[in-house]
Enzyme design. Sequence first.
Site, PDB file in Angstrom:
ATOM      1  CB  THR A 144      -6.501 -45.905   8.834  1.00 30.41           C
ATOM      2  OG1 THR A 144      -5.596 -45.627   8.673  1.00 30.41           O
ATOM      3  CG2 THR A 144      -6.909 -47.309  10.259  1.00 30.41           C
TER       4      THR A 144
ATOM      5  CG  HIS B 120      -5.722 -50.605   5.939  1.00 27.77           C
ATOM      6  ND1 HIS B 120      -6.058 -51.242   4.426  1.00 27.77           N
ATOM      7  CD2 HIS B 120      -4.853 -50.018   5.536  1.00 27.77           C
ATOM      8  CE1 HIS B 120      -4.613 -51.236   4.208  1.00 27.77           C
ATOM      9  NE2 HIS B 120      -4.109 -49.903   4.367  1.00 27.77           N
TER      10      HIS B 120
ATOM     11  CD  GLU C  36      -9.046 -38.009   6.622  1.00 28.56           C
ATOM     12  OE1 GLU C  36      -9.229 -38.314   6.736  1.00 28.56           O
ATOM     13  OE2 GLU C  36      -7.379 -39.349   6.698  1.00 28.56           O
TER      14      GLU C  36
ATOM     15  CB  CYS D 157       5.507 -42.230  27.813  1.00 31.45           C
ATOM     16  SG  CYS D 157       5.897 -40.982  25.846  1.00 31.45           S
TER      17      CYS D 157
ATOM     18  CB  CYS E 278       4.284 -37.774  25.909  1.00 35.56           C
ATOM     19  SG  CYS E 278       3.059 -38.354  24.852  1.00 35.56           S
TER      20      CYS E 278
ATOM     21  NE  ARG F 211      -5.993 -42.337  -5.820  1.00 36.50           N
ATOM     22  CZ  ARG F 211      -6.563 -42.864  -3.941  1.00 36.50           C
ATOM     23  NH1 ARG F 211      -5.531 -42.810  -3.787  1.00 36.50           N
ATOM     24  NH2 ARG F 211      -7.669 -42.804  -3.346  1.00 36.50           N
TER      25      ARG F 211
ATOM     26  N   GLY G 235       4.867 -43.183   3.254  1.00 35.30           N
ATOM     27  CA  GLY G 235       4.307 -44.582   3.649  1.00 35.30           C
ATOM     28  C   GLY G 235       5.019 -45.899   4.255  1.00 35.30           C
TER      29      GLY G 235
ATOM     30  CB  ILE H  89       7.002 -38.593   7.799  1.00 32.29           C
ATOM     31  CG1 ILE H  89       8.126 -37.932   7.015  1.00 32.29           C
ATOM     32  CG2 ILE H  89       5.853 -37.180   8.139  1.00 32.29           C
ATOM     33  CD1 ILE H  89       8.784 -37.042   7.670  1.00 32.29           C
TER      34      ILE H  89
HETATM   35  P1  NAD Z   1      -3.489 -44.178  -1.064  1.00 33.85           P
HETATM   36  O1  NAD Z   1      -3.718 -45.530  -0.565  1.00 33.85           O
HETATM   37  O2  NAD Z   1      -5.074 -43.058  -0.816  1.00 33.85           O
HETATM   38  O3  NAD Z   1      -2.214 -43.628  -1.649  1.00 33.85           O
HETATM   39  C1  NAD Z   1      -1.556 -44.207  -2.102  1.00 33.85           C
HETATM   40  C2  NAD Z   1      -1.130 -44.180  -3.716  1.00 33.85           C
HETATM   41  O4  NAD Z   1      -0.124 -44.981  -4.397  1.00 33.85           O
HETATM   42  C3  NAD Z   1      -2.464 -44.520  -4.585  1.00 33.85           C
HETATM   43  O5  NAD Z   1      -3.365 -43.282  -5.743  1.00 33.85           O
HETATM   44  C4  NAD Z   1      -0.830 -45.554  -5.637  1.00 33.85           C
HETATM   45  O6  NAD Z   1      -1.987 -45.864  -6.385  1.00 33.85           O
HETATM   46  C5  NAD Z   1       0.419 -45.273  -5.437  1.00 33.85           C
HETATM   47  N1  NAD Z   1       0.969 -45.875  -5.782  1.00 33.85           N
HETATM   48  C6  NAD Z   1       1.070 -47.582  -5.532  1.00 33.85           C
HETATM   49  N2  NAD Z   1       2.922 -48.137  -5.751  1.00 33.85           N
HETATM   50  C7  NAD Z   1       3.298 -47.218  -6.167  1.00 33.85           C
HETATM   51  C8  NAD Z   1       3.673 -46.935  -7.157  1.00 33.85           C
HETATM   52  N3  NAD Z   1       4.599 -48.297  -7.193  1.00 33.85           N
HETATM   53  N4  NAD Z   1       4.460 -45.565  -7.868  1.00 33.85           N
HETATM   54  C9  NAD Z   1       4.015 -45.152  -7.351  1.00 33.85           C
HETATM   55  N5  NAD Z   1       2.733 -45.007  -6.505  1.00 33.85           N
HETATM   56  C10 NAD Z   1       1.982 -45.907  -6.339  1.00 33.85           C
HETATM   57  O7  NAD Z   1      -2.596 -43.076   0.951  1.00 33.85           O
HETATM   58  P2  NAD Z   1      -2.465 -41.963   1.370  1.00 33.85           P
HETATM   59  O8  NAD Z   1      -3.895 -42.472   2.404  1.00 33.85           O
HETATM   60  O9  NAD Z   1      -2.487 -40.706   0.419  1.00 33.85           O
HETATM   61  O10 NAD Z   1      -1.132 -41.643   2.450  1.00 33.85           O
HETATM   62  C11 NAD Z   1      -0.277 -41.757   1.550  1.00 33.85           C
HETATM   63  C12 NAD Z   1       0.592 -43.088   2.225  1.00 33.85           C
HETATM   64  O11 NAD Z   1       0.684 -42.991   3.306  1.00 33.85           O
HETATM   65  C13 NAD Z   1       0.256 -44.915   2.628  1.00 33.85           C
HETATM   66  O12 NAD Z   1       0.973 -45.615   2.457  1.00 33.85           O
HETATM   67  C14 NAD Z   1      -0.667 -45.067   3.941  1.00 33.85           C
HETATM   68  O13 NAD Z   1      -0.481 -46.004   4.220  1.00 33.85           O
HETATM   69  C15 NAD Z   1       0.706 -43.580   4.691  1.00 33.85           C
HETATM   70  N6  NAD Z   1       0.136 -42.973   6.174  1.00 33.85           N
HETATM   71  C16 NAD Z   1       0.984 -42.874   6.723  1.00 33.85           C
HETATM   72  C17 NAD Z   1       1.324 -42.483   7.959  1.00 33.85           C
HETATM   73  C18 NAD Z   1       1.618 -41.688   8.823  1.00 33.85           C
HETATM   74  O14 NAD Z   1       1.906 -40.998   9.897  1.00 33.85           O
HETATM   75  N7  NAD Z   1       3.119 -42.253   8.485  1.00 33.85           N
HETATM   76  C19 NAD Z   1      -0.171 -41.669   8.594  1.00 33.85           C
HETATM   77  C20 NAD Z   1      -1.053 -41.759   7.163  1.00 33.85           C
HETATM   78  C21 NAD Z   1      -1.024 -42.897   6.059  1.00 33.85           C
HETATM   79 ZN    ZN Z   2       2.698 -40.345  26.108  1.00 30.76          ZN
END
Ligand code: NAD
Ligand code: ZN
Length: 344
Positions: A40, A43, A64, A96, A99, A202, A265, A289
Amino acid sequence: MKALVKSSPKRGLELMDVETPSPGKGELLIKVKATTICGTDLHIFEWNDWASGRIKPPLIAGHEVGGEIVELGEGVQGFEKGELISVETHVYCNECFQCRIGNKHICENVKIFGVDLNGVFAEYAIVPAQNAWKNPKQMKPEIASIQEPFGNAVHSVFVGNDQLEDSNVLVTGAGPIGCFACGILKAAGAKKVIISDINDYRLELAAKMGADVLVNASNEKLVDVVKRETAGRGADVFLEMAGSSAALSDGLNALRPAGRVSILGIFAKPVPLDVTNGLVFKYAKVFGINGRLIFGTWKKTSELIEKKLVDPSPVITHRFSMDDFEEGFSLLEEGRAGKIVLVP
Ligand code: NAD
Ligand code: ZN
């Protein structure tokens, strides 16, 4: 104090001198000991479409953190100066419907720390006391910091309450969260953890965290590898941690009938999916999640780390002074890092 600020609506962050804040009602002032960079933050740094639609500069980025309490605001109870805390990023309203029924992590009025509120890329930060999580004093601040993304992995792994012992698990995406998931799954007794990424650096980190089978999805067919590694049956559990539509689709194909999938993801665009075969006929259990259970996931996270059931430290690949933040962001953009620590 020194702070990394998104000062104007364009790429980058600015290292600035800003006024040290004082804690208001229900707030803590912490001295930041270590922060870690999340996707994030990248981004926000890059100023992509999501960031430009959401962030209102000026904003101190970062969420973090491992920090020490230096001041308590009015009405704060249950905390003391000197305690080492981490921060739950979802700032919930407590009022809310969600919560009130115990789903604080999906609060209808949620504000994201370091996104909607000033965050932790600074010498000091204001934290809502209700979002602070206490750690043992001897914990390394950088470990306190990575408990937040580690918690995403904990939530994704344990959400189904299904049997993980002796299971075969597929993880797509070996980012920090996918790598943490590998360690957690092995601690939970998984027989085989298969992980895919398109970045070998990675995948090597995932191996250090205990992954048994590494798949570079650019060179190998994920479904074939999973079938081969599971005696043709498919994965019992599939964790989508890449935010890639190809990974989601391949992962569902590699899931066994009646298997469980956790989707963490975040996908840049809507995803085309074969729902009939991938989910319905397969009788799949699907969990979306979001964040971490407040504070159930934190409790589980502390147990895994404090009892040394999982060592998250191999995922931390670089440490920089906050002054050198640009080096850290470049490494992340190039995919040549796991977690990067910034110390103010
Ligand atoms: P990150 O972006 O560091 O890791 C994602 C990994 O996926 C990268 O290493 C990338 O090379 C790999 N990747 C891309 N395309 C791929 C494919 N086709 N096959 C396999 N791997 C592939 O992200 P992170 O910090 O480890 O977070 C993981 C995911 O969770 C991200 O999408 C992030 O946005 C999401 N996220 C969600 C929440 C939530 O609450 N739902 C919270 C935090 C992060
Ligand atoms: Zn709330």
